[in-house]
Design an enzyme around this catalytic site. Structure first.
Site, PDB file in Angstrom:
ATOM      1  N   GLY A  18      31.298 -30.570  45.644  1.00  0.00           N
ATOM      2  CA  GLY A  18      30.841 -30.408  44.268  1.00  0.00           C
ATOM      3  C   GLY A  18      30.730 -31.731  43.538  1.00  0.00           C
ATOM      4  N   ILE A  19      31.731 -32.591  43.710  1.00  0.00           N
ATOM      5  CA  ILE A  19      31.702 -33.916  43.079  1.00  0.00           C
ATOM      6  C   ILE A  19      30.578 -34.758  43.670  1.00  0.00           C
ATOM      7  CG2 ILE A  19      32.976 -36.063  42.725  1.00  0.00           C
ATOM      8  CD1 ILE A  19      34.087 -33.817  41.085  1.00  0.00           C
ATOM      9  N   LYS A 191      39.564 -41.764  62.790  1.00  0.00           N
ATOM     10  CA  LYS A 191      39.029 -41.014  63.914  1.00  0.00           C
ATOM     11  C   LYS A 191      37.693 -40.373  63.532  1.00  0.00           C
ATOM     12  CE  LYS A 191      42.212 -41.690  67.009  1.00  0.00           C
ATOM     13  NZ  LYS A 191      41.886 -42.394  68.270  1.00  0.00           N
ATOM     14  N   CYS A 383      42.834 -19.429  23.900  1.00  0.00           N
ATOM     15  CA  CYS A 383      42.700 -18.043  24.349  1.00  0.00           C
ATOM     16  C   CYS A 383      44.058 -17.351  24.285  1.00  0.00           C
ATOM     17  CB  CYS A 383      42.085 -18.002  25.746  1.00  0.00           C
ATOM     18  SG  CYS A 383      41.467 -16.363  26.208  1.00  0.00           S
ATOM     19  N   GLU A 407      48.584  -5.993  26.094  1.00  0.00           N
ATOM     20  CA  GLU A 407      48.443  -6.438  27.479  1.00  0.00           C
ATOM     21  C   GLU A 407      49.810  -6.512  28.157  1.00  0.00           C
ATOM     22  OE1 GLU A 407      46.530 -10.132  30.094  1.00  0.00           O
ATOM     23  OE2 GLU A 407      46.663 -10.308  27.920  1.00  0.00           O
ATOM     24  N   HIS A 520      37.157 -20.987  24.730  1.00  0.00           N
ATOM     25  CA  HIS A 520      37.547 -22.017  25.701  1.00  0.00           C
ATOM     26  C   HIS A 520      36.739 -23.293  25.448  1.00  0.00           C
ATOM     27  CE1 HIS A 520      40.142 -19.701  28.485  1.00  0.00           C
ATOM     28  NE2 HIS A 520      39.452 -18.673  28.019  1.00  0.00           N
ATOM     29  N   GLU A 522      37.218 -26.223  26.455  1.00  0.00           N
ATOM     30  CA  GLU A 522      37.169 -27.141  27.600  1.00  0.00           C
ATOM     31  C   GLU A 522      35.869 -27.024  28.385  1.00  0.00           C
ATOM     32  OE1 GLU A 522      39.635 -23.553  29.184  1.00  0.00           O
ATOM     33  OE2 GLU A 522      39.184 -24.533  27.274  1.00  0.00           O
TER      34      GLU A 522
END
Length: 553
Positions: A18-19, A191, A383, A407, A520, A522
């Site tokens: 992904g990176i 290797k 959240c 919850e 969220h 982030e």
């Protein structure tokens, strides 16, 4: 016409496909090309939404509300193109689509098989994902194929990529293979045999990689690169060394210095402008030369697997860049706080409680909230972290001693946080759910814009409104809001349609910096710009540290 780059992985998983894919995309974008990325996941789950964080890591939420692989977070952080639901699909989605077509009779009574029906569907999903790119028709679509070459689950995806490359014709697609070159400490050498075998396995299914990205803990010497080139039938200049670095934001420059973008552009017959990676160099420079340093405690129950909080960690790193402050993250298991108390938090400059699900560890998180509120330490609740801040305030300030979320305690008489059963989605349609609804696809998901209450800390951070992504089932119960507000708590943002609390804070008379958000943030932070909420949080942590130092002096 869109050209395709397929990124595969060999030897072991978690090498960083992904990176690598995102870094290549960043270089190509810096050369003036329009780029998008897709992630193909070979598991049978329809999406990762119901998977355990210990199994999958973070679930990244796109703007249009898709629950996707965490690699899409890397994609959005490295390039300007926003990801959508179409940018990530799984074996489960492919089979679901094919079976639905078979039931409708679309295949006209034919025997439905992996080849051609599944592989054709995969190709259709890839082309549909590329065509839906937010940047318009992309010049290049980079397709990351999850899993490891040799896994039975990945075979249909690799076969589809092979067929697609053949169908598109010469110079329309190329293959980049990421592999491991391990260092054997007892022998004192790298290797190359695992890489040779991995490429051999790829060639057995008809794919010859154009470029090899060789992962190692150190730069790979030229003689080893020559050996890899000889045995894998890849030109020596296309054997690229990718060694461990202290920041993923160094990877674009590393790959560019070894000519990866040149090789790709030559193979795809593209002639873009030269790469301009000055922004990445400036970010790395700021990251490595901070003027200040703070320690933030992240209190959660998935702290043994930090991949569960990948976007959050990166958002704090972005704030670090833009505030010239090194952010040390201390991971604190909330269950240990339940047993040992909060003395371990005393040295922290700020406390962060991230999102999560389930009852386990929640009382430890509530104890951390109480500590931050009483000790006047900056607090950010995301959240679940906001919901627990409201519960703590209800219990310890307002006096609702049995305050809880349904919850955790379905029978609590003081349902300060509860399941919302009806809401509007992004298109204005009414969605409904109950306690018995399927877990998958029954959450409030995706971006929503909300007005912010004037004169609040939230307004100082965001401005007049906030547009962030959501992933949750439970909400602060409006029935208790008047009591909470009477105790001093401020609801600083609400949803425009249902009037549900989106942000809460404590006034400056009660606390210098105490914020909870139902969304969220982030997921929208990038290294280019940072994020206003996290920058403000880090600045508050620094102010707390300086206040303490002044008090000691």
């Amino acid at each position: 016409m869109t050209k395709y780059v397929f990124v595969t992985g060999g030897v072991v998983s978690s090498l960083g496909k992904g990176i690598a894919a995102a870094s290549l995309a960043a270089i190509l974008e810096s050369r003036g090309l329009k780029v998008t990325l897709l992630k193909l996941d070979p598991y049978i789950n329809v999406d990762p939404g119901t998977m355990s964080p210990f199994q999958h890591g973070e679930v990244f939420v796109t703007e249009d509300g898709a629950e996707t692989d965490l690699d899409l977070g890397h994609y959005e952080r490295f390039i300007s193109t926003k990801m959508r639901k179409a940018n990530n699909f799984t074996t489960g989605q492919i089979y679901e689509s094919v079976i639905r077509k078979e039931r409708r009779g679309d295949y006209l009574g034919k025997t439905v098989q992996v080849i051609p029906h599944i592989t054709n569907e995969i190709q259709a999903f890839i082309e549909r994902g590329a065509a839906s790119a937010t940047c318009g028709e992309p010049d290049v679509a980079i397709v990351e194929i999850g899993g490891t070459v040799g896994d039975i689950e990945s075979l249909p995806f690799l076969e589809a990529a092979r067929q697609m490359s053949l169908r598109l014709g010469r110079n329309s697609a190329c293959f980049v293979h990421l592999t491991l070159v391990p260092f054997i400490a007892t022998a004192g050498e790298l290797k190359t045999k695992p890489t040779q075998h991995s490429v051999q396995k790829l060639r057995e299914i008809g794919i010859s990689p154009h470029v090899l990205l060789c992962r190692a803990d150190r730069p790979i010497p030229d003689d080893e690169s020559k050996k890899i080139s000889l045995f894998s039938n890849v030109p020596e200049d296309a054997v690229i060394s990718v060694w461990d670095v202290d920041s993923i934001y160094k990877i674009p420059q590393m790959l560019h210095d070894q000519g990866l973008d040149r090789l790709i552009c030559e193979e795809l017959r593209l002639d873009p402008q030269p790469a301009d990676l000055r922004m990445w160099a400036a970010l790395v420079e700021k990251l490595q030369n901070p003027k200040h340093e703070v320690t933030i405690g992240m209190v959660g129950k998935y702290v043994d697997l930090t991949e569960s909080y990948k976007s959050l960690i990166e958002a704090l790193r972005h704030a670090s860049i833009h505030t010239s402050t090194k952010v040390n993250i201390e991971y604190i298991n909330s269950e240990e706080l339940e047993t040992n108390g909060t003395a371990s938090l005393a040295h922290l400059d700020a406390v962060l409680v991230p999102g999560g699900f389930g009852r386990r560890g929640t009382e430890g998180k509530i104890a951390a909230v109480r500590y931050a509120r009483e000790a006047k330490v900056p607090y950010l609740g995301i959240c679940l972290g906001m919901q627990l801040a409201v519960i703590e305030f209800a219990r310890d300030v307002v006096g609702l001693k049995q305050a809880n979320s349904t919850e955790f305690d379905p029978n609590t008489p003081e349902r300060v946080v509860a399941l919302i059963t009806e809401w509007y989605d992004r298109e204005g349609k009414v969605e409904k759910r109950t306690e018995d609804s399927d877990l998958g696809g029954t959450m409030r998901l995706g971006s929503q814009r909300c007005p912010i209450k004037p004169g609040t800390l939230a307004e100082a951070i965001y401005g007049k409104d906030v547009n962030e992504r959501h992933r949750h089932r439970y909400e602060v119960n409006n029935r208790f809001v008047p009591q909470l507000e009477a105790g001093g708590l401020v609801i600083s943002a609400r949803t425009p349609s249902e009037d549900l609390p989106e942000m809460m804070e404590l006034p400056s008379t009660m606390h210098p910096w105490f914020v909870g958000v139902q969304f969220h943030p982030e997921f929208t932070s990038t290294p280019r710009d940072g994020h206003p909420l996290f920058k403000s949080f880090v600045q508050a942590a620094l102010a707390c540290q300086q206040t303490r130092a002044g008090a000691k002096a």
